[in-house]
Write a protein that holds these residues in place. Structure first.
Motif, mmCIF file in Angstrom:
data_model
loop_
_atom_site.group_PDB
_atom_site.id
_atom_site.type_symbol
_atom_site.label_atom_id
_atom_site.label_comp_id
_atom_site.label_asym_id
_atom_site.label_seq_id
_atom_site.Cartn_x
_atom_site.Cartn_y
_atom_site.Cartn_z
ATOM 1 N N ASN A 42 45.442 -13.409 -36.252
ATOM 2 C CA ASN A 42 45.802 -12.769 -34.995
ATOM 3 C C ASN A 42 44.762 -12.949 -33.905
ATOM 4 O O ASN A 42 45.092 -12.812 -32.716
ATOM 5 C CB ASN A 42 46.013 -11.264 -35.213
ATOM 6 N N GLU A 46 44.805 -17.646 -33.450
ATOM 7 C CA GLU A 46 45.810 -17.631 -32.385
ATOM 8 C C GLU A 46 45.193 -18.024 -31.038
ATOM 9 O O GLU A 46 45.796 -18.788 -30.280
ATOM 10 C CB GLU A 46 46.454 -16.246 -32.285
ATOM 11 N N LYS A 47 43.997 -17.532 -30.753
ATOM 12 C CA LYS A 47 43.346 -17.884 -29.488
ATOM 13 C C LYS A 47 43.036 -19.379 -29.434
ATOM 14 O O LYS A 47 43.223 -20.037 -28.397
ATOM 15 C CB LYS A 47 42.060 -17.088 -29.300
ATOM 16 N N THR A 118 55.828 -20.531 -24.843
ATOM 17 C CA THR A 118 55.173 -20.484 -26.150
ATOM 18 C C THR A 118 55.739 -21.539 -27.091
ATOM 19 O O THR A 118 54.994 -22.290 -27.728
ATOM 20 C CB THR A 118 55.321 -19.086 -26.767
ATOM 21 N N ARG A 161 54.147 -15.401 -31.760
ATOM 22 C CA ARG A 161 52.844 -16.038 -31.641
ATOM 23 C C ARG A 161 52.916 -17.463 -32.164
ATOM 24 O O ARG A 161 53.794 -17.819 -32.953
ATOM 25 C CB ARG A 161 51.788 -15.247 -32.411
ATOM 26 N N TYR A 163 50.912 -19.054 -34.212
ATOM 27 C CA TYR A 163 50.666 -19.265 -35.636
ATOM 28 C C TYR A 163 51.873 -18.869 -36.482
ATOM 29 O O TYR A 163 52.115 -19.448 -37.543
ATOM 30 C CB TYR A 163 49.385 -18.551 -36.092
ATOM 31 N N TYR A 228 45.554 -25.851 -36.676
ATOM 32 C CA TYR A 228 44.320 -25.406 -36.012
ATOM 33 C C TYR A 228 43.244 -26.483 -36.105
ATOM 34 O O TYR A 228 42.561 -26.798 -35.128
ATOM 35 C CB TYR A 228 43.834 -24.111 -36.656
#
Length: 321
Positions: A42, A46-47, A118, A161, A163, A228
């Motif tokens: 989270n 995610e960032k 998104t 989100r 992820y 990622y």
């Protein structure tokens, strides 16, 4: 040198064992513990994805007259929602000639623009395997952040989100993409292959506790870390407090087979786009409005013909840290 480049270069030497032999994989990936401390999905993950997966230019066309995809209608009816509760719209992205039709409950706090932005951040190679995205309230998906059924992603407004999308899209990739010499010819199923189980066994942990529940979930959760590592500068080196080498063989194997699919800019042709479900006018249709062939069960992966998976699973939101 990026950490990901260094370790992936070692993969052919230290990872791949032959697919023959008498060893049997465990029934589910629970022989390894979850990585500790847990990955911060989270937060930092995610960032990192938001900062490095950029929006694809798009425009939205709203549909009127209770027109919506059959799959949206079927899942809405299942949740006891009516047609007037939904906003239905097409999103035209500049990297694909076919729009995506999305459906959202009008009283959700994530609007159509945010949904389009998104979803459009995800690499085209991953988006291609999604028919529709349906946004629900948390109460409509009790105990789950999202689920996937027949190439349709249903997702809670509180879990919209990157992820979470990466997890669900990984199920579709797993189900659709043939890995020569590993999965059956013309079929997906890397997560249920002996090769995946062998690579799992070479690690010391799984990427999350949820990744221990089913092989399909193990791969889907691993897909978040693989994405990622591909898109964020320095990749998993940013996660060193989690000792990502403990899960190296899992995310490296995912990357080895799906690199071009999950790398932004690698796929610019949009030739694998799965077809949308049929557009209908609800309630102006016969019978109960749900043709038998659309009654797909909710599973953690896309249903294929013949079915590559049959587990009834969902994606559980990790707790906030």
């Amino acid at each position: 040198m990026r950490f990901s480049v260094l370790i992936l270069g070692l993969l052919p030497l230290l990872a791949f064992a032959a697919d023959d032999g008498d060893g049997k994989a465990p029934s589910k990936p629970d022989t390894l513990p979850a990585i500790q401390p847990p990955f911060d999905f989270n937060g930092i993950i995610e960032k990192g994805l938001m900062d490095n997966l950029h929006p694809t230019p798009s425009h939205i066309k709203y549909l009127t007259g209770n027109k919506m995809p059959t799959d949206c209608m079927a899942h809405a009816k299942e949740k006891n929602h009516g047609p007037d509760e939904f906003e239905v719209f097409e999103v035209y992205y500049e990297d694909c000639h076919v729009p995506w039709v999305m459906c959202r409950l009008k009283d959700t706090h994530v609007n159509a623009t945010t949904m389009a932005d998104t979803f459009g951040r995800m690499p085209l190679g991953m988006r291609e395997f999604v028919k529709h995205v349906i946004l629900f309230k948390p109460k409509d998906l009790p105990g789950a952040a999202a689920w996937d059924a027949g190439d349709v992603i249903a997702i809670s407004e509180d879990s919209f989100r990157l992820y979470v999308l990466a997890h669900e899209m990984s199920h579709s990739i797993d189900a659709h993409i043939e890995v020569p010499g590993v999965t059956p010819s013309g079929k997906g199923g890397l997560s249920s292959s002996k090769r995946w189980a062998e690579q799992y066994a070479l690690d010391n942990a799984t990427v999350s506790d949820y990744a221990r529940t089913l092989w399909a979930e193990n791969l889907a959760e691993t897909g978040i870390i693989a994405l990622y590592n591909i898109v964020v500068p320095n990749g998993v080196a940013n996660l060193q407090h989690n000792s990502p080498r403990q899960v190296f063989h899992q995310y490296a194997t995912y990357t080895t087979y799906y690199r071009d699919i999950i790398t932004p800019g690698k796929n610019q042709t949009c030739k694998q786009r799965v077809p949308d479900s049929k557009m209908v006018y609800w309630p102006d249709i016969a019978s109960d409005g749900v043709p038998t062939e659309t009654r797909t069960k909710k599973v953690g992966i896309t249903l294929m013909e013949p079915g590559a998976f049959d587990e009834n699973v969902t994606f559980v939101q990790p707790p906030a840290r």
